[in-house]
Scaffold this active site. Structure first.
Site, PDB file in Angstrom:
ATOM      1  N   GLU A 125      -8.193  -5.426   5.305  1.00  0.00           N
ATOM      2  CA  GLU A 125      -8.101  -5.012   3.397  1.00  0.00           C
ATOM      3  C   GLU A 125      -6.862  -5.421   3.018  1.00  0.00           C
ATOM      4  O   GLU A 125      -6.959  -5.987   2.174  1.00  0.00           O
ATOM      5  CB  GLU A 125      -7.788  -2.855   3.143  1.00  0.00           C
ATOM      6  CG  GLU A 125      -9.325  -2.426   3.976  1.00  0.00           C
ATOM      7  CD  GLU A 125      -8.805  -1.090   3.950  1.00  0.00           C
ATOM      8  OE1 GLU A 125      -9.504  -0.620   2.640  1.00  0.00           O
ATOM      9  OE2 GLU A 125      -8.471  -0.140   5.335  1.00  0.00           O
ATOM     10  N   GLY A 175     -11.395   2.241  12.555  1.00  0.00           N
ATOM     11  CA  GLY A 175     -10.758   2.901  13.217  1.00  0.00           C
ATOM     12  C   GLY A 175     -12.128   3.306  14.222  1.00  0.00           C
ATOM     13  O   GLY A 175     -11.567   3.167  15.465  1.00  0.00           O
ATOM     14  N   VAL A 176     -13.270   4.284  13.841  1.00  0.00           N
ATOM     15  CA  VAL A 176     -14.192   5.007  14.527  1.00  0.00           C
ATOM     16  C   VAL A 176     -14.688   3.660  15.176  1.00  0.00           C
ATOM     17  O   VAL A 176     -15.338   3.104  16.200  1.00  0.00           O
ATOM     18  CB  VAL A 176     -14.458   5.673  14.144  1.00  0.00           C
ATOM     19  CG1 VAL A 176     -15.820   6.930  14.794  1.00  0.00           C
ATOM     20  CG2 VAL A 176     -13.317   7.220  14.039  1.00  0.00           C
ATOM     21  N   HIS A 227     -13.152   2.860  -0.586  1.00  0.00           N
ATOM     22  CA  HIS A 227     -12.967   2.072   0.355  1.00  0.00           C
ATOM     23  C   HIS A 227     -13.645   0.008   0.196  1.00  0.00           C
ATOM     24  O   HIS A 227     -13.387  -0.466   1.352  1.00  0.00           O
ATOM     25  CB  HIS A 227     -13.532   3.058   1.672  1.00  0.00           C
ATOM     26  CG  HIS A 227     -13.267   3.495   2.418  1.00  0.00           C
ATOM     27  ND1 HIS A 227     -13.948   4.465   3.236  1.00  0.00           N
ATOM     28  CD2 HIS A 227     -11.910   3.607   2.586  1.00  0.00           C
ATOM     29  CE1 HIS A 227     -13.245   5.434   4.002  1.00  0.00           C
ATOM     30  NE2 HIS A 227     -12.063   4.719   3.242  1.00  0.00           N
ATOM     31  N   ARG A 236      -2.064  -1.746  -3.773  1.00  0.00           N
ATOM     32  CA  ARG A 236      -3.552  -1.054  -3.377  1.00  0.00           C
ATOM     33  C   ARG A 236      -3.605  -0.299  -4.376  1.00  0.00           C
ATOM     34  O   ARG A 236      -2.468   0.480  -4.630  1.00  0.00           O
ATOM     35  CB  ARG A 236      -4.477  -0.270  -2.293  1.00  0.00           C
ATOM     36  CG  ARG A 236      -4.954   0.423  -1.778  1.00  0.00           C
ATOM     37  CD  ARG A 236      -4.808   1.228  -0.549  1.00  0.00           C
ATOM     38  NE  ARG A 236      -6.065   2.135  -0.515  1.00  0.00           N
ATOM     39  CZ  ARG A 236      -6.062   3.087   0.007  1.00  0.00           C
ATOM     40  NH1 ARG A 236      -5.346   3.944   0.631  1.00  0.00           N
ATOM     41  NH2 ARG A 236      -6.994   3.569   0.082  1.00  0.00           N
ATOM     42  N   ASN A 262       0.680  -1.055   0.235  1.00  0.00           N
ATOM     43  CA  ASN A 262      -0.045   0.053  -0.285  1.00  0.00           C
ATOM     44  C   ASN A 262       1.237   0.931  -0.165  1.00  0.00           C
ATOM     45  O   ASN A 262       1.192   1.649   0.934  1.00  0.00           O
ATOM     46  CB  ASN A 262      -0.837  -0.168   0.821  1.00  0.00           C
ATOM     47  CG  ASN A 262      -1.791   1.167   1.268  1.00  0.00           C
ATOM     48  OD1 ASN A 262      -2.064   2.312   0.351  1.00  0.00           O
ATOM     49  ND2 ASN A 262      -2.494   1.045   2.138  1.00  0.00           N
ATOM     50  N   ARG A 304     -11.525  10.680  19.637  1.00  0.00           N
ATOM     51  CA  ARG A 304     -11.184  10.993  21.627  1.00  0.00           C
ATOM     52  C   ARG A 304     -10.593  11.685  22.169  1.00  0.00           C
ATOM     53  O   ARG A 304     -11.881  12.314  23.150  1.00  0.00           O
ATOM     54  CB  ARG A 304      -9.904   9.588  21.746  1.00  0.00           C
ATOM     55  CG  ARG A 304     -10.109   8.713  21.164  1.00  0.00           C
ATOM     56  CD  ARG A 304      -8.949   7.151  21.064  1.00  0.00           C
ATOM     57  NE  ARG A 304      -7.888   8.084  19.671  1.00  0.00           N
ATOM     58  CZ  ARG A 304      -6.130   7.418  20.128  1.00  0.00           C
ATOM     59  NH1 ARG A 304      -6.175   6.046  20.111  1.00  0.00           N
ATOM     60  NH2 ARG A 304      -5.812   7.834  18.311  1.00  0.00           N
ATOM     61  N   LYS A 358       3.183   0.598   3.594  1.00  0.00           N
ATOM     62  CA  LYS A 358       2.833  -0.057   4.182  1.00  0.00           C
ATOM     63  C   LYS A 358       2.866  -1.651   3.261  1.00  0.00           C
ATOM     64  O   LYS A 358       2.305  -1.856   2.374  1.00  0.00           O
ATOM     65  CB  LYS A 358       1.541  -0.013   4.852  1.00  0.00           C
ATOM     66  CG  LYS A 358       1.311   1.752   5.684  1.00  0.00           C
ATOM     67  CD  LYS A 358       0.188   1.348   6.574  1.00  0.00           C
ATOM     68  CE  LYS A 358      -1.675   1.376   5.534  1.00  0.00           C
ATOM     69  NZ  LYS A 358      -2.686   2.063   6.552  1.00  0.00           N
ATOM     70  N   HIS A 387     -17.940   2.086   7.481  1.00  0.00           N
ATOM     71  CA  HIS A 387     -16.489   2.202   7.440  1.00  0.00           C
ATOM     72  C   HIS A 387     -15.876   3.778   7.999  1.00  0.00           C
ATOM     73  O   HIS A 387     -16.323   4.621   7.223  1.00  0.00           O
ATOM     74  CB  HIS A 387     -15.753   1.525   5.777  1.00  0.00           C
ATOM     75  CG  HIS A 387     -14.243   1.887   6.225  1.00  0.00           C
ATOM     76  ND1 HIS A 387     -13.100   0.890   6.216  1.00  0.00           N
ATOM     77  CD2 HIS A 387     -13.407   3.309   6.016  1.00  0.00           C
ATOM     78  CE1 HIS A 387     -12.434   1.434   6.293  1.00  0.00           C
ATOM     79  NE2 HIS A 387     -12.492   2.898   6.265  1.00  0.00           N
ATOM     80  N   ARG A 440     -12.978  15.703   6.393  1.00  0.00           N
ATOM     81  CA  ARG A 440     -13.344  16.231   5.022  1.00  0.00           C
ATOM     82  C   ARG A 440     -14.675  16.312   5.200  1.00  0.00           C
ATOM     83  O   ARG A 440     -15.512  15.878   6.298  1.00  0.00           O
ATOM     84  CB  ARG A 440     -13.060  15.043   4.044  1.00  0.00           C
ATOM     85  CG  ARG A 440     -12.094  14.466   3.478  1.00  0.00           C
ATOM     86  CD  ARG A 440     -11.719  13.035   2.573  1.00  0.00           C
ATOM     87  NE  ARG A 440     -11.088  12.816   3.128  1.00  0.00           N
ATOM     88  CZ  ARG A 440     -10.832  10.260   2.203  1.00  0.00           C
ATOM     89  NH1 ARG A 440     -11.544  10.904   2.710  1.00  0.00           N
ATOM     90  NH2 ARG A 440      -8.699  11.177   2.538  1.00  0.00           N
TER      91      ARG A 440
END
Length: 378
Positions: A365, A311-312, A161, A72, A13, A265, A20, A189, A222
């Protein structure tokens, strides 16, 4: 997409300043190796660093046994609707699609070029973020602008995504012990970038991101959905240039613009300390999600499951609860105890009497890219 082929994939990626990677044995749940190369200036050097790391004794990886290198790629346009074995012509087309994804496709392509040079005897496969959404009905991907302008400039909904939505939708069906073809579900997502997808019969039938990843849900920085005339208003009244409006909507809006924080957070902490801006930001964020859930229920005419991921979605129980609050009339009833806390494993968080099952399913992913890449060359 068949996903049960066995093989060993190096998944890359490649971003503008980082790469990554994972080595995935598709017969095992956990990757054999993973890592991140940061401060990348030349992708060829990053690939050399990855090879050196994986060649060290004790890495657990024998590079000579690799089956495929999976890449990716963010934007596949209308040209690529499935994982694609890369050759020079595919590289050329990915480069042309950079006009639709100028921040993502160029570094994706730089990584592909470097990896093909480093592994010339292996097949390389491009897995596109947009491909899962190639099944969108024409009415779902068409914008109501002059059709000749839209056709000439590729203006339509592409969605993003896709690898995450594909993986999570299939996993949700497996957890429910149902065939994906039988289900109507909404996958949420929710990360720094966020998108919602309606998955009906195992395929994407609507999604919140559009021509670019800017449309749809409120995100970390965004704006998501906004009246397009806002851009014209800011140009006329504030004298903002196209680049300045672009920066505003992509990097200075969303939760950052609403609350001063892009990390949820920090937003919750500020809300707990009495910040009205943070409280309002959370209300806007959850309200937008609720709107998409209701919209997709109406479009599909049914709803069997809702799944949170990223994540969220995986870690923020407050967002999960707030996003579905008040939707009991649609058969959605959350269980606060089941929902409480972060979820590192797939978890059912709806109440026993909820007609619609609500799940948290951690996304993967890299594994999805590995599965699709191995299937493409098998």
């Amino acid at each position: 997409m068949t996903v049960n082929y066995a093989g060993l994939a190096l998944v890359l990626n490649c971003g503008s300043s980082s790469v990554k990677y994972q080595v995935v044995d598709t017969t095992q749940d956990e990757p054999l190796a993973s890592g991140l190369v940061e401060r990348v200036t030349h992708h060829s050097e990053a690939i050399k660093e990855i090879i050196a790391s994986l060649s060290e004794p004790g890495s657990g990886v024998d590079l000579s046994t690799l089956t495929v290198v999976g890449h990716r790629v963010v934007q596949g346009g209308a040209e690529f609707s499935a994982p694609t074995i890369i050759d020079d012509e595919v590289e050329r087309q990915i480069a042309l699609l950079s006009t639709l994804a100028p921040l993502h496709n160029p570094p994706n392509l730089a990584g592909i070029t470097a990896a093909r040079s480093a592994f010339p005897n292996l097949p390389h496969v491009a897995v596109f973020d947009t491909a899962f959404h190639s099944t969108l009905p024409e009415a779902a991907y068409t914008y109501a602008i002059d059709r000749r302008v839209a056709q000439e400039h590729g203006v339509r909904r592409y969605g993003f995504h896709g690898t995450s939505h594909s993986y999570v939708a299939r996993e949700t069906a497996r957890l429910m012990d149902r065939d994906p073809s039988e289900l109507a579900m909404v996958v949420l997502h929710l990360g720094n970038g966020a998108s919602a997808t309606a998955v009906h019969g195992g395929v994407s039938v609507d999604t919140s991101m559009g021509l670019t990843p800017l449309e749809g849900l409120v995100m970390g920085t965004r704006s998501g959905d906004i009246d397009p005339a806002v851009t014209l208003h800011l140009a006329r009244t504030a004298g903002m240039t196209i680049d300045e409006v672009d920066a505003l909507l992509n990097r200075q809006s969303g939760m950052l613009g609403l609350t001063g924080y892009s990390d949820m957070r920090d937003v919750w902490k500020a809300a707990g300390e009495g910040s009205r801006e943070a409280e309002l930001g959370l209300e806007v964020y959850c309200r937008r999600i609720r709107g998409y859930v209701g919209q997709y229920f109406a479009q599909m005419g049914a709803l069997d499951a809702i799944t949170f991921t990223a994540g969220v979605g995986e870690n923020d129980d407050g967002v999960r609860l707030g996003a579905l609050q008040g939707l009991e009339a649609l058969g959605i009833v959350m269980d606060p105890e089941r929902n409480a806390g972060r979820k590192k494993e797939p978890t059912l968080v709806s109440a026993p009497d909820s007609r619609v099952q609500v799940w948290v399913v951690p996304t993967n992913e890299e594994r999805e890219i590995a599965l699709q890449s191995v299937a493409a060359v098998s």
